[in-house]
Structures are given as C-alpha cells and as structure tokens.
Enzyme design. Sequence first.
Site, PDB file in Angstrom:
ATOM      1  CB  THR A   1      -7.320   8.443   6.594  1.00  0.00           C
ATOM      2  OG1 THR A   1      -6.224   8.901   7.421  1.00  0.00           O
ATOM      3  CG2 THR A   1      -7.543   9.439   5.472  1.00  0.00           C
TER       4      THR A   1
ATOM      5  CE  LYS B   1      -2.009  -1.420   3.748  1.00  0.00           C
ATOM      6  NZ  LYS B   1      -2.890  -1.707   4.887  1.00  0.00           N
TER       7      LYS B   1
ATOM      8  N   GLY C   1      -8.674   3.848  10.264  1.00  0.00           N
ATOM      9  CA  GLY C   1      -9.281   2.575   9.903  1.00  0.00           C
ATOM     10  C   GLY C   1      -9.093   2.161   8.457  1.00  0.00           C
ATOM     11  CB  THR C   2      -7.172   3.642   5.634  1.00  0.00           C
ATOM     12  OG1 THR C   2      -7.634   4.956   5.911  1.00  0.00           O
ATOM     13  CG2 THR C   2      -7.101   3.447   4.139  1.00  0.00           C
ATOM     14  N   GLY C   3      -6.558   0.819   6.743  1.00  0.00           N
ATOM     15  CA  GLY C   3      -5.960  -0.488   6.509  1.00  0.00           C
ATOM     16  C   GLY C   3      -6.877  -1.639   6.870  1.00  0.00           C
ATOM     17  CB  CYS C   4      -9.116  -2.209   9.777  1.00  0.00           C
ATOM     18  SG  CYS C   4      -7.943  -1.885  11.089  1.00  0.00           S
TER      19      CYS C   4
END
Length: 268
Positions: free
Chosen positions: A206, A175, A208-211
Amino acid sequence: MSAPPRVLTVAGSDSGGGAGIQADLKTMLALGVHGMSVVTAVTAQNSLGVQGAWELPVEAVRAQFRSVVDDIGVQAVKTGMLASAELVEAVAELIAATDAPAVVDPVGISKHGDSLLAASALESVRTKLLPAATVATPNLDEVAELAGVHVGSESDLREAAAAVLSYGPRWVLIKGGHLPGEAVDLLTDGSEEHWLRAPRHDNRHTHGTGCTLASAIASQLAKGQSVPQAVAAAKEYVTGAIAAGFALGGGIGPVDHGWALTRGTRGA
C-alpha cells in the site's frame, strides 16, 4: 487539440517510484489530466524505507512554482512532503495567491515510519498551510500529530475532523484506513458530512496510498467536479489501486496507479 486540465504537485521525490512526485504524476496520467511538478525534496527511498532525505532551497521551490504557474497555469494544486517550516510557509504563500483549489496532504511520516516533516514545521502547517487548503487529507497519525486527537474508532472521526477544520481548511477528509474493519473516511466542511466506505483488501502493498488519494482528488477538482464528487471518485480510484498493489523489493510494495489501464494485460 486543446490541452487537458493541468494539475501541479508540490512534493518530494520517491526514488522507488511508489509515492511522492512519482505517484502523483502516475495518478494524474491515469485520470486524464496533465501533471506538473515542483520538487521540494529528494529522498533515497525503496520498499524498505527512507535511507536519506535532502530538501531543496526555498528559492528553488519558489522558482519552479512560478515557472509553471505563470506560463502554463493550473486548475488544481496538490501538496505533499514539505520537510521544513521554511518550505511550508513558502508553499502556503504561493498556493494562497493562486486561483486554483489546493489539496493539502500534510505528510508527516512515511509508510515505513520515517519522519518526513521537521517537528519545528508543525506550527507552520497549522497556521499557514491548512488555512490555504481547499481540502486537507490527514491520516490518523497526522491528526494526532497536528491536532492532538487520537482516533480509536469510527465514532472519533467527527472530533478529529472538527479539530483539523479549526485550523482553517474549507474541507477536511479524515482518512480512517488505519482503523479495523471497513476502510471508512469522513469528508466534512463542518456543516455537511460525507461518509465514504470501501471494502478492506488483504494486501500489504500500500505504499503511496496517501499521495495517490490526494492527487486523485486534485485531478478530479481540475476537471470541475465539486469537492464531494472529487473525493468520492478519488476514493474509488485508490481502492482499486490498493487492490492491485504489487510486491516490489523486499518490503512494502506500491499501489498500482495504472490498475484501470492495465487490467488483464500485466504479465502477458
């Protein structure tokens, strides 16, 4: 009526509701799958950061996993915060023995810079968890921590992907959201490459983007999509969620997991 596809998240709880188990379940609902959860840790967390974290005993995590998988079954598994080497190894063993694709988000540091993984657990992530992954989804900080590769530009993404693939996941999604310019990610299995690009939204909210991205990938895999199809659809979903992210509390607010469902209705 038949049940929707079933997806299991194995992750920590975010009391603020923006990341972790809470983000995972919201994403799964938004994408039309039945979300289930194995809680690995409880955090005291809000828009300003993580004030405390308490991991659950390995036996509690294993019991939750077996309870769900042995009765209900799963079409995909997603892992997030695992906190300790003991939890990493237990979860790796569980998902390796489960006949379902696994999306591994090797969570190391929160959006606010708080550590969510013990340093002693890094080797277990490399040698136990990543080999069990269908797709691993590290961000650039996690790539540096796990593989020692520091990405400064888009041209470095291939080196980062090769380094993570050397630990054994079938696919890796590097990412590149922390790079300047377009939000570009690289998905590869070592032979084919997929470059995913999206416009960068000027929105600081932003959390929580990865989860959210990892859960979206797992949701699409549970529906029967291929890895490239699932990642492309998940990227589109999370881009919309980032664009709709909203202020909450005094710090960094969450992405909007229900953006496609509530468009035009919020504030009415």
